[in-house]
Design a protein around this motif. Structure first.
Motif, PDB file in Angstrom:
ATOM      1  N   CYS A   1      54.200  28.512 -46.980  1.00 31.75           N
ATOM      2  CA  CYS A   1      54.104  27.913 -45.649  1.00 31.75           C
ATOM      3  C   CYS A   1      55.034  28.637 -44.684  1.00 31.75           C
ATOM      4  O   CYS A   1      55.885  29.425 -45.097  1.00 31.75           O
ATOM      5  CB  CYS A   1      54.447  26.422 -45.695  1.00 31.75           C
ATOM      6  N   ARG A   2      54.875  28.364 -43.395  1.00 30.51           N
ATOM      7  CA  ARG A   2      55.737  28.965 -42.380  1.00 30.51           C
ATOM      8  C   ARG A   2      57.161  28.431 -42.507  1.00 30.51           C
ATOM      9  O   ARG A   2      57.376  27.264 -42.848  1.00 30.51           O
ATOM     10  CB  ARG A   2      55.221  28.672 -40.970  1.00 30.51           C
ATOM     11  N   LYS A   3      58.129  29.275 -42.208  1.00 31.64           N
ATOM     12  CA  LYS A   3      59.526  28.872 -42.315  1.00 31.64           C
ATOM     13  C   LYS A   3      59.851  27.695 -41.403  1.00 31.64           C
ATOM     14  O   LYS A   3      60.635  26.813 -41.755  1.00 31.64           O
ATOM     15  CB  LYS A   3      60.442  30.048 -41.977  1.00 31.64           C
ATOM     16  N   ASP A   4      59.237  27.673 -40.216  1.00 25.54           N
ATOM     17  CA  ASP A   4      59.634  26.663 -39.237  1.00 25.54           C
ATOM     18  C   ASP A   4      59.166  25.255 -39.598  1.00 25.54           C
ATOM     19  O   ASP A   4      59.664  24.275 -39.036  1.00 25.54           O
ATOM     20  CB  ASP A   4      59.110  27.034 -37.841  1.00 25.54           C
ATOM     21  N   ILE A   5      58.233  25.142 -40.554  1.00 24.35           N
ATOM     22  CA  ILE A   5      57.768  23.806 -40.945  1.00 24.35           C
ATOM     23  C   ILE A   5      58.083  23.495 -42.405  1.00 24.35           C
ATOM     24  O   ILE A   5      57.646  22.488 -42.950  1.00 24.35           O
ATOM     25  CB  ILE A   5      56.249  23.638 -40.663  1.00 24.35           C
ATOM     26  N   ALA A   6      58.876  24.363 -43.053  1.00 21.98           N
ATOM     27  CA  ALA A   6      59.128  24.218 -44.487  1.00 21.98           C
ATOM     28  C   ALA A   6      59.833  22.908 -44.808  1.00 21.98           C
ATOM     29  O   ALA A   6      59.463  22.201 -45.749  1.00 21.98           O
ATOM     30  CB  ALA A   6      59.954  25.395 -45.003  1.00 21.98           C
ATOM     31  N   ASP A   7      60.866  22.563 -44.032  1.00 21.86           N
ATOM     32  CA  ASP A   7      61.599  21.326 -44.316  1.00 21.86           C
ATOM     33  C   ASP A   7      60.705  20.104 -44.161  1.00 21.86           C
ATOM     34  O   ASP A   7      60.724  19.189 -44.990  1.00 21.86           O
ATOM     35  CB  ASP A   7      62.816  21.197 -43.395  1.00 21.86           C
ATOM     36  N   MET A   8      59.921  20.088 -43.079  1.00 22.91           N
ATOM     37  CA  MET A   8      59.027  18.951 -42.850  1.00 22.91           C
ATOM     38  C   MET A   8      57.983  18.835 -43.952  1.00 22.91           C
ATOM     39  O   MET A   8      57.697  17.747 -44.443  1.00 22.91           O
ATOM     40  CB  MET A   8      58.341  19.077 -41.480  1.00 22.91           C
ATOM     41  N   LEU A   9      57.420  19.978 -44.358  1.00 22.68           N
ATOM     42  CA  LEU A   9      56.404  19.945 -45.400  1.00 22.68           C
ATOM     43  C   LEU A   9      57.016  19.515 -46.733  1.00 22.68           C
ATOM     44  O   LEU A   9      56.410  18.752 -47.489  1.00 22.68           O
ATOM     45  CB  LEU A   9      55.742  21.316 -45.540  1.00 22.68           C
ATOM     46  N   GLY A  10      58.235  19.992 -47.018  1.00 25.00           N
ATOM     47  CA  GLY A  10      58.900  19.589 -48.254  1.00 25.00           C
ATOM     48  C   GLY A  10      59.103  18.090 -48.328  1.00 25.00           C
ATOM     49  O   GLY A  10      58.822  17.455 -49.349  1.00 25.00           O
ATOM     50  N   GLU A  11      59.586  17.500 -47.235  1.00 22.58           N
ATOM     51  CA  GLU A  11      59.775  16.050 -47.197  1.00 22.58           C
ATOM     52  C   GLU A  11      58.439  15.323 -47.335  1.00 22.58           C
ATOM     53  O   GLU A  11      58.330  14.311 -48.030  1.00 22.58           O
ATOM     54  CB  GLU A  11      60.459  15.643 -45.888  1.00 22.58           C
ATOM     55  N   ALA A  12      57.406  15.857 -46.673  1.00 19.98           N
ATOM     56  CA  ALA A  12      56.088  15.229 -46.746  1.00 19.98           C
ATOM     57  C   ALA A  12      55.526  15.291 -48.164  1.00 19.98           C
ATOM     58  O   ALA A  12      54.912  14.328 -48.644  1.00 19.98           O
ATOM     59  CB  ALA A  12      55.130  15.910 -45.762  1.00 19.98           C
ATOM     60  N   LEU A  13      55.731  16.405 -48.851  1.00 22.45           N
ATOM     61  CA  LEU A  13      55.262  16.522 -50.232  1.00 22.45           C
ATOM     62  C   LEU A  13      55.910  15.467 -51.119  1.00 22.45           C
ATOM     63  O   LEU A  13      55.255  14.851 -51.966  1.00 22.45           O
ATOM     64  CB  LEU A  13      55.568  17.923 -50.773  1.00 22.45           C
TER      65      LEU A  13
ATOM     66  N   ALA B   1      54.938  14.450 -54.805  1.00 19.94           N
ATOM     67  CA  ALA B   1      55.679  15.480 -55.519  1.00 19.94           C
ATOM     68  C   ALA B   1      56.952  14.887 -56.106  1.00 19.94           C
ATOM     69  O   ALA B   1      57.587  14.025 -55.494  1.00 19.94           O
ATOM     70  CB  ALA B   1      56.020  16.644 -54.591  1.00 19.94           C
ATOM     71  N   GLY B   2      57.318  15.357 -57.282  1.00 18.97           N
ATOM     72  CA  GLY B   2      58.537  14.864 -57.917  1.00 18.97           C
ATOM     73  C   GLY B   2      59.778  15.582 -57.437  1.00 18.97           C
ATOM     74  O   GLY B   2      60.842  14.991 -57.312  1.00 18.97           O
ATOM     75  N   SER B   3      59.667  16.883 -57.155  1.00 19.54           N
ATOM     76  CA  SER B   3      60.803  17.645 -56.651  1.00 19.54           C
ATOM     77  C   SER B   3      60.282  18.841 -55.883  1.00 19.54           C
ATOM     78  O   SER B   3      59.129  19.255 -56.054  1.00 19.54           O
ATOM     79  CB  SER B   3      61.710  18.100 -57.792  1.00 19.54           C
ATOM     80  N   VAL B   4      61.136  19.379 -55.029  1.00 18.04           N
ATOM     81  CA  VAL B   4      60.759  20.507 -54.184  1.00 18.04           C
ATOM     82  C   VAL B   4      61.922  21.473 -54.114  1.00 18.04           C
ATOM     83  O   VAL B   4      63.053  21.064 -53.842  1.00 18.04           O
ATOM     84  CB  VAL B   4      60.395  20.040 -52.751  1.00 18.04           C
ATOM     85  N   SER B   5      61.679  22.760 -54.392  1.00 24.40           N
ATOM     86  CA  SER B   5      62.690  23.795 -54.191  1.00 24.40           C
ATOM     87  C   SER B   5      62.128  24.819 -53.218  1.00 24.40           C
ATOM     88  O   SER B   5      60.950  25.160 -53.276  1.00 24.40           O
ATOM     89  CB  SER B   5      63.074  24.460 -55.513  1.00 24.40           C
ATOM     90  N   MET B   6      62.972  25.290 -52.310  1.00 29.63           N
ATOM     91  CA  MET B   6      62.523  26.219 -51.269  1.00 29.63           C
ATOM     92  C   MET B   6      63.315  27.507 -51.340  1.00 29.63           C
ATOM     93  O   MET B   6      64.544  27.486 -51.316  1.00 29.63           O
ATOM     94  CB  MET B   6      62.711  25.597 -49.882  1.00 29.63           C
TER      95      MET B   6
ATOM     96  N   VAL C   1      57.102  20.243 -58.060  1.00 34.01           N
ATOM     97  CA  VAL C   1      56.766  19.759 -59.395  1.00 34.01           C
ATOM     98  C   VAL C   1      56.022  18.434 -59.295  1.00 34.01           C
ATOM     99  O   VAL C   1      56.444  17.521 -58.580  1.00 34.01           O
ATOM    100  CB  VAL C   1      58.033  19.595 -60.257  1.00 34.01           C
ATOM    101  N   PHE C   2      54.909  18.320 -60.012  1.00 35.95           N
ATOM    102  CA  PHE C   2      54.095  17.112 -60.029  1.00 35.95           C
ATOM    103  C   PHE C   2      53.947  16.615 -61.461  1.00 35.95           C
ATOM    104  O   PHE C   2      53.853  17.422 -62.392  1.00 35.95           O
ATOM    105  CB  PHE C   2      52.688  17.386 -59.468  1.00 35.95           C
ATOM    106  N   THR C   3      53.911  15.316 -61.631  1.00 45.36           N
ATOM    107  CA  THR C   3      53.558  14.771 -62.928  1.00 45.36           C
ATOM    108  C   THR C   3      52.043  14.834 -63.085  1.00 45.36           C
ATOM    109  O   THR C   3      51.311  14.971 -62.104  1.00 45.36           O
ATOM    110  CB  THR C   3      54.026  13.313 -63.072  1.00 45.36           C
ATOM    111  N   GLY C   4      51.592  14.714 -64.328  1.00 45.72           N
ATOM    112  CA  GLY C   4      50.171  14.880 -64.612  1.00 45.72           C
ATOM    113  C   GLY C   4      49.282  13.880 -63.916  1.00 45.72           C
ATOM    114  O   GLY C   4      48.107  14.143 -63.673  1.00 45.72           O
TER     115      GLY C   4
END
Length: 390
Positions: free
Chosen positions: A91-103, A108-113, A130-133
């Motif tokens: 994704c674009r850098k300028d929306i990465a934080d917002m998308l991470g929180e939205a995921l 989503a169980g966890s997000v690393s950027m 990371v997603f559970t099954g």
């Protein structure tokens, strides 16, 4: 405090994964409700290792996800392992934080950027989620993108892995830890280096509390120098059960572990069995907090009670190794379980958060002291006499 309010606040108890990595290359976000899932921190290590080959990955369309389940052999061989899927999202850098929180909000169980991508002159970043099954990855990504107003859905790729590989890697990464002379935390697949010492046998993959993190060490050191024998110990936010098991091995007569996460109940039960500790010595309380109920093993059921802990003025020793906000919010609740003059330890806090904790607990505790390790701290003291309502 009502059970609903307590249940809401105590949701923070299991949010205790602290990964020691450089912030130059990666930021890690973890959803509290999944923090105690088995080997959750391993995915961060794996994403760091695989990031070197990121330029070889070919992100696919959001509609081209391979969501095939694990083979029957995987499922049977690793029956205790939840089915995880690690998904690389561009994704674009300028929306990465917002998308991470939205995921995180949409499953989503966890997000690393990764903020330093291998692509030259790129305005994009890689998000490893990371997603559970049980989660629908396509729907999660689509809903997350829609929620922040993205017109074009991000591309992503599912990272394949074999459960055996990451279980083996996790086992290889843990060695026995000598907390202090004669006190060891030993992975169950290792031989204790000191057979005459106090050895806490642990499966580190089950929940937070491996003996490696500074907050766990600080709590273990407090137990080691304070347990005299015969105490009733309360482990508030038990995680893997390491503190309860340590207290019993050091001479406590009874340990009670409290947590909101069903996985913590399972982890503590299994670790208790590894240390030959039965339900006559260790009791567990699963505090209601909106988590899905899990089918409980009959042997585990002997240890676990559901509901808010009601014992007041009962315990000789209380440790809450959680986070600063729940420590502040639940101060009255935590202290209420301790007897007059009981030792109370408060950890899971950064050194610069110590003044907040001292200010909050000074009305409850005498003889306040602070120990620090690697920018983390534990505040301890003894409960004051004649505290009305506690």
């Amino acid at each position: 405090m009502g059970s609903a309010s307590l249940g809401h606040s105590i949701k923070h108890l299991s949010c205790k994964i602290y990964t020691q990595i450089s912030r130059r290359s990666l930021r890690y976000i973890h959803r509290p409700s999944l923090a105690a899932l088995p080997i959750s921190s391993l995915f961060l290590r794996l994403s760091l290792r695989t990031s070197k080959s990121r330029s070889q990955w070919r992100p696919c369309s959001v509609t081209a996800l391979d969501s095939s389940p694990a083979t029957s052999q995987d499922s049977s061989t690793f029956s205790g392992v939840p089915p995880y899927r690690s998904v690389l999202i561009r994704c674009r850098k300028d929306i990465a934080d917002m998308l991470g929180e939205a995921l995180l909000n949409f499953g989503a169980g966890s997000v690393s950027m990764d903020e330093h991508d291998d692509y030259d002159n790129s305005d994009e970043v890689s998000i490893c989620s990371v997603f559970t099954g049980g989660e629908d990855v396509v729907t999660c990504i689509s809903q997350a993108a829609d929620s922040i107003g993205l017109e074009e859905k991000p591309t992503f790729e599912v990272l394949k892995y074999n459960p055996y590989d990451w279980i083996k890697r996790t086992q290889e990464s843990f060695e026995p830890v000598e907390v202090t002379k004669g006190l060891w935390v030993v992975p169950e697949w290792k031989t204790p280096p000191d057979m005459k010492g106090t050895n806490i046998i642990l499966n580190p993959g089950l929940a937070f509390g491996t003996g490696e993190h500074a907050t766990t060490k600080l709590c273990l050191l407090l137990l080691h120098r304070s347990i005299k024998g015969g105490e009733h110990f309360l482990d508030y936010g038990t995680g893997s059960g390491i503190l309860s098991i340590a207290a019993l091995k050091l001479g406590a007569a009874l340990a009670v572990g409290v947590d909101i996460d069903p996985q913590a109940m399972t982890a503590t039960h299994q670790n208790a069995v590894l240390n030959n500790i039965g339900p006559d010595k260790l009791r567990l309380h699963l505090v209601p907090g909106g988590e899905k109920k899990m089918k409980r093993d009959p042997e585990e059921q002997k240890f676990v009670r559901d509901g808010v802990l009601t014992d007041k003025n009962t315990y000789d020793f209380v440790i809450a190794n959680i986070l600063v906000n729940p420590l502040l919010d639940l101060a009255d609740e935590i202290v209420s379980h301790a007897k007059e003059a009981a030792i109370i330890g408060l950890s899971g806090i950064l050194s610069d958060q110590v003044p907040l904790v001292i200010e909050r607990y000074s009305e409850f505790l005498d003889n306040l002291s602070v120990s620090e390790m690697d920018d983390w701290a534990i505040v301890s003291g003894t409960k004051k006499a004649d505290l009305s309502g506690n």
